[in-house]
Scaffold this active site. Structure first.
Site, PDB file in Angstrom:
ATOM      1  N   GLY A 165       0.777  -1.042  -0.019  1.00  0.00           N
ATOM      2  CA  GLY A 165       0.158   0.313   0.164  1.00  0.00           C
ATOM      3  C   GLY A 165       1.134   1.479  -0.044  1.00  0.00           C
ATOM      4  N   ARG A 291       3.801 -15.585  -5.610  1.00  0.00           N
ATOM      5  CA  ARG A 291       4.449 -16.171  -4.493  1.00  0.00           C
ATOM      6  C   ARG A 291       3.374 -16.747  -3.575  1.00  0.00           C
ATOM      7  NH1 ARG A 291       2.223 -12.149  -0.931  1.00  0.00           N
ATOM      8  NH2 ARG A 291       2.355 -10.838  -0.975  1.00  0.00           N
TER       9      ARG A 291
HETATM   10  P1  ADP Z   1      -0.379  -3.136  -3.200  1.00  0.00           P
HETATM   11  O1  ADP Z   1       1.177  -3.575  -3.983  1.00  0.00           O
HETATM   12  O2  ADP Z   1       0.461  -1.627  -1.992  1.00  0.00           O
HETATM   13  O3  ADP Z   1      -0.406  -3.830  -2.119  1.00  0.00           O
HETATM   14  P2  ADP Z   1      -2.853  -2.694  -4.815  1.00  0.00           P
HETATM   15  O4  ADP Z   1      -2.354  -2.264  -6.184  1.00  0.00           O
HETATM   16  O5  ADP Z   1      -2.082  -4.389  -4.569  1.00  0.00           O
HETATM   17  O6  ADP Z   1      -0.616  -2.019  -3.733  1.00  0.00           O
HETATM   18  O7  ADP Z   1      -3.146  -2.171  -3.928  1.00  0.00           O
HETATM   19  C1  ADP Z   1      -3.603  -2.790  -2.530  1.00  0.00           C
HETATM   20  C2  ADP Z   1      -5.033  -1.943  -2.102  1.00  0.00           C
HETATM   21  O8  ADP Z   1      -5.041  -0.247  -2.561  1.00  0.00           O
HETATM   22  C3  ADP Z   1      -6.224  -3.023  -2.882  1.00  0.00           C
HETATM   23  O9  ADP Z   1      -6.750  -3.646  -2.498  1.00  0.00           O
HETATM   24  C4  ADP Z   1      -7.483  -2.020  -3.083  1.00  0.00           C
HETATM   25  O10 ADP Z   1      -7.445  -1.438  -0.974  1.00  0.00           O
HETATM   26  C5  ADP Z   1      -6.578  -0.536  -2.963  1.00  0.00           C
HETATM   27  N1  ADP Z   1      -6.535  -0.092  -4.424  1.00  0.00           N
HETATM   28  C6  ADP Z   1      -5.737  -0.161  -5.543  1.00  0.00           C
HETATM   29  N2  ADP Z   1      -5.666   0.318  -6.600  1.00  0.00           N
HETATM   30  C7  ADP Z   1      -7.038   1.031  -6.295  1.00  0.00           C
HETATM   31  C8  ADP Z   1      -7.925   1.317  -7.101  1.00  0.00           C
HETATM   32  N3  ADP Z   1      -7.457   1.737  -8.431  1.00  0.00           N
HETATM   33  N4  ADP Z   1      -9.099   2.178  -6.473  1.00  0.00           N
HETATM   34  C9  ADP Z   1      -9.761   1.679  -5.519  1.00  0.00           C
HETATM   35  N5  ADP Z   1      -8.560   1.352  -4.280  1.00  0.00           N
HETATM   36  C10 ADP Z   1      -7.801   1.081  -4.940  1.00  0.00           C
END
Ligand code: ADP
Length: 447
Positions: A165, A291
């Site tokens: 995040g 992973r």
């Molecule tokens: P990280 O690799 O930092 O975990 P992610 O891309 O997997 O990042 O996103 C983590 C979380 O952030 C998601 O589960 C969601 O809660 C929020 N998120 C990511 N992209 C979006 C988006 N386009 N709109 C709203 N929330 C998002």
């Protein structure tokens, strides 16, 4: 099959992997920092090697020490678990160069999916739906404004190298976009050493739904259904379930097959998770994790498939032992991540566990490496265990979870168990109607 595997991790996941190895008749090597000399994974392994001082950078992330530990013990393979070096393509390359197998996909696939911009491009080319956004990285502020106007506000600035995040900022107006870009770039640079960012439409009320896949790198790949990880705090998962309360069998089969077909095309090897946001009946790819995930047990509980067994088998060169028809979904499972944290402020709470009693009974699994008298070191993440509960349906699963949370005793430190006791009784949780913002709103209201 391997005869000896080194587990390059600590805590509950090291123990989880050790258990799978024991079941497969594989000798285990634990590695540990000086702070973890008394850890359970060290006690239960056949052999152990101290790889450095407490700081993860000098121990669990220190590649030369891990390679040396393999050489000393004769381990033929390394299972990296999650976190630490699990998505480090260089580590996989180095192991390969030393003739040691990496329990995970090829370094090329780790690299490809580790760059979120490349991952999104790949997803598009494989027919996986993605969140609308910039076509690649954003170089200039002017370009960001152009893309944001096109896709419409609010938008999300995300780090290409993102994870946990970090490097993620919302902008609701053009003025906010300037700040969001600067903040995301600075955060990404300091967290990942890479300031590249891209832009995405910010979805207002999505659920987080991810698909578990298994491939053998020989053209076979299957999916194990979805996990719903919408209950999050600061973009970190807190509670996960399978199946998702929001999907029916047809939607599950359709997205599952789309993803499995993509993995077959890529010739993906090992376990992987394709993460989506799900809103108004549509899926939007956000990233792929190459992973094992923290929340993999909920999938194991409803399929009866040991994902770590499959990872190890495939890494040793076997083809998948399962076909899609072998995967049947039975009932419902929920996982609560139990952290050594204050349940209101979420401040870490390391220290000695004076009393520890875990719940048991039908449909109950506790994955934890702590024990009574254990001193939680302050150097690592605060996850001390996972409570995973299975029921024939979601209602029974929630009933069982409530009973287990009442039974769970961890004294001497603060944990997040009281938060789960509140959640399990909340009407929105009971009817499954929550999105990725629900928990933050609930926490803001209740403090
Ligand atoms: P990280 O690799 O930092 O975990 P992610 O891309 O997997 O990042 O996103 C983590 C979380 O952030 C998601 O589960 C969601 O809660 C929020 N998120 C990511 N992209 C979006 C988006 N386009 N709109 C709203 N929330 C998002």
């Amino acid at each position: 099959m391997f005869s000896k595997v080194l587990i390059a991790n600590r805590g509950e996941i090291a123990l989880r992997i050790l258990r799978a190895c024991k079941e497969l008749g594989i000798q285990t090597v634990a590695v540990h920092s000086t702070a973890d000399a008394d850890a359970m994974h060290v006690r239960l392994a056949d052999e152990s090697v101290c790889i450095g001082p407490p700081s993860a950078r000098d121990s669990y992330l220190h590649i030369p020490a891990l390679v040396a530990a393999c050489e000393i013990t004769g381990a033929e393979a390394v299972h990296p678990g999650y976190g630490f070096l699990s998505e480090n393509a260089r580590f996989a390359d180095i192991l390969q160069a030393h003739g040691i197998a990496f329990v995970g996909p090829s370094p090329e696939h780790i690299r490809l999916m580790g760059d979120k911009i490349e991952a999104k491009r790949t997803a598009v080319s494989l027919g996986i739906p993605v969140v609308p956004g910039s076509d690649g990285g954003i170089e200039t502020d002017a370009e960001a404004h152009r893309v944001a106007d096109e896709i419409g506000y609010p938008v999300l600035v995300k780090a290409a190298a993102g994870g946990g995040g970090r490097g993620m900022k919302v902008a609701r107006t053009p003025a906010e976009l300037e700040f969001a870009l600067a903040n995301a770039r600075a955060e990404a640079q300091s967290a990942f050493g890479d300031a590249s960012v891209y832009l995405e439409k910010y979805l207002a009320t999505p659920r987080h739904i991810e698909i578990q896949v298994l491939g053998d790198g020989q053209g076979n790949a299957i999916h194990l259904g979805e996990r719903d990880c919408s209950l999050q705090r600061r973009h970190q998962k807190v509670w996960e379930e399978a199946r998702s309360p929001a999907l029916n069998d047809d939607a599950r089969a359709e997205i599952g097959e789309t993803v499995a077909a993509a993995m077959r095309k890529m010739r993906y090897s090992g376990a992987g998770t394709i993460e989506f946001l799900y809103e108004n009946g549509a899926f939007y790819f956000i990233e792929m994790n190459t992973r094992l995930q923290v929340e993999h047990p909920v999938t194991e509980m409803i399929t009866g498939i040991d994902i770590v067994h499959e990872q190890i088998r495939v890494a040793s060169g076997s083809t998948l032992s399962l076909t899609q028809d072998d995967v049947q979904f039975d009932g419902h499972a929920i996982e609560c991540r139990i952290n050594a944290e204050d349940p209101r402020t979420f401040m870490p709470s390391p220290g000695r566990i004076s009393h520890f009693h875990t719940p048991g009974g039908l449909g109950v699994r506790v994955d934890s490496a702590v024990y009574q008298g254990y001193l939680i070191p302050p150097y690592y993440d605060s996850l001390i265990g996972k409570l995973i509960v299975h029921g024939r349906n979601r209602v029974e699963c929630l009933m069982r979870l409530r009973r287990c949370l009442d039974e769970f005793v961890v004294d001497g430190i603060n944990t997040t168990i009281p938060l789960f006791r509140q959640l399990v009784d909340h009407p929105d949780i009971a009817d499954g109607s929550y999105d990725i913002h629900w928990l933050e709103a609930y926490l803001a209201e209740s403090t």
